[in-house]
Motif scaffolding. Structure first.
Motif, PDB file in Angstrom:
ATOM      1  N   LEU A 187       0.808  -1.215   0.000  1.00  0.00           N
ATOM      2  CA  LEU A 187       0.000   0.000   0.000  1.00  0.00           C
ATOM      3  C   LEU A 187       0.847   1.274   0.000  1.00  0.00           C
ATOM      4  O   LEU A 187       0.483   2.258  -0.653  1.00  0.00           O
ATOM      5  CB  LEU A 187      -0.941  -0.008   1.203  1.00  0.00           C
ATOM      6  N   LYS A 188       1.955   1.269   0.720  1.00  0.00           N
ATOM      7  CA  LYS A 188       2.793   2.458   0.760  1.00  0.00           C
ATOM      8  C   LYS A 188       3.368   2.748  -0.624  1.00  0.00           C
ATOM      9  O   LYS A 188       3.391   3.900  -1.079  1.00  0.00           O
ATOM     10  CB  LYS A 188       3.915   2.280   1.783  1.00  0.00           C
ATOM     11  N   LYS A 189       3.836   1.706  -1.293  1.00  0.00           N
ATOM     12  CA  LYS A 189       4.397   1.863  -2.631  1.00  0.00           C
ATOM     13  C   LYS A 189       3.323   2.325  -3.605  1.00  0.00           C
ATOM     14  O   LYS A 189       3.562   3.185  -4.460  1.00  0.00           O
ATOM     15  CB  LYS A 189       4.989   0.532  -3.097  1.00  0.00           C
ATOM     16  N   ALA A 190       2.119   1.768  -3.471  1.00  0.00           N
ATOM     17  CA  ALA A 190       1.002   2.175  -4.324  1.00  0.00           C
ATOM     18  C   ALA A 190       0.667   3.644  -4.093  1.00  0.00           C
ATOM     19  O   ALA A 190       0.466   4.409  -5.044  1.00  0.00           O
ATOM     20  CB  ALA A 190      -0.215   1.302  -4.048  1.00  0.00           C
ATOM     21  N   ALA A 191       0.603   4.047  -2.819  1.00  0.00           N
ATOM     22  CA  ALA A 191       0.245   5.423  -2.482  1.00  0.00           C
ATOM     23  C   ALA A 191       1.255   6.412  -3.045  1.00  0.00           C
ATOM     24  O   ALA A 191       0.878   7.480  -3.562  1.00  0.00           O
ATOM     25  CB  ALA A 191       0.138   5.572  -0.967  1.00  0.00           C
TER      26      ALA A 191
END
Length: 222
Positions: A187-191
């Motif tokens: 999720l962090k990478k996606a965000a």
């Protein structure tokens, strides 16, 4: 986590047809300074392109009407995309219409849900136009996504974004890359990628998708 809908190549499919119409009316120019061997090779290529373009124009109505089985395999004496691609596609000896047939074949396999066949063909696509080459990479990404191989999907979407000259398509491919990270719970990478899309392509469809997706996952980032 809310699941985003699986990607579709429909927009790429329509875009390909637009590009194809431009390719059909283009003229192959043989320079007078070419040597005899090259001249005859070019004449052969020109004849092959005319044959491939004619065959492709005859199969196009079946794509338009959704008769994908006939589009792939042909009907009687009418060759389908698979035969056209086999005869006229290739990295060095392929013609523009032959290579286009190969790309359309991959898209058609995708549309009928045969992701393994689609992926195999997408990997063989060789085409000069950067946006169409990017469409093939994105198509491979879509196949991997549907096979739940999100890491490979992200790699292909990233390559498609780098290859494409069209900023609208770049943003869409990056949004698909970010969605692949999201689906694999990165999720962090996606965000981070969603934020970059919004900053770099603020008025694009990809930015709108990125904003919605960022809102969905924002509560799960910390």
């Amino acid at each position: 986590m809310e699941q985003n809908p699986k990607p579709s190549t429909e927009e790429n499919f329509l875009y390909i047809f637009i590009k194809y119409k431009v390719a059909v009316i283009s003229i192959l120019v043989v320079l007078l300074s070419l040597g005899a061997g090259t001249f005859f090779w070019m004449r052969h290529q020109q004849t092959s392109e005319q044959e491939a373009a004619l065959q492709l124009s005859r199969i196009a109505p079946f794509l338009d009407s959704g008769e994908y089985g006939i589009a792939i395999n042909g009907d009687g004496k009418l060759p389908g995309l698979r035969k056209i691609a086999d005869q006229y596609a290739g990295t060095y000896t392929g013609t523009p219409s032959g290579n286009m047939a190969n790309l359309l074949l991959a898209n058609t396999y995708y549309l009928i849900g045969d992701f393994n066949s689609a992926l195999k063909v997408f990997k063989t696509v060789s085409i000069a136009n950067n946006d169409l080459a990017a469409a093939a990479l994105a198509g491979a990404g879509d196949c991997y996504f549907n096979k739940n191989q999100f890491g490979l999907a992200a790699e292909n979407y990233q390559a498609a974004a780098q290859k494409s000259d069209n900023t609208v398509l770049k943003a869409q491919y990056l949004a698909r890359e970010a969605n692949s990270y999201q689906q694999s719970n990165q999720l962090k990478k996606a965000a981070e990628l969603y934020k970059k899309i919004i900053a770099d392509y603020p008025t694009s469809t990809g930015a709108a998708i990125a904003q919605r997706s960022l809102t969905q996952i924002s509560g799960n980032l910390y």
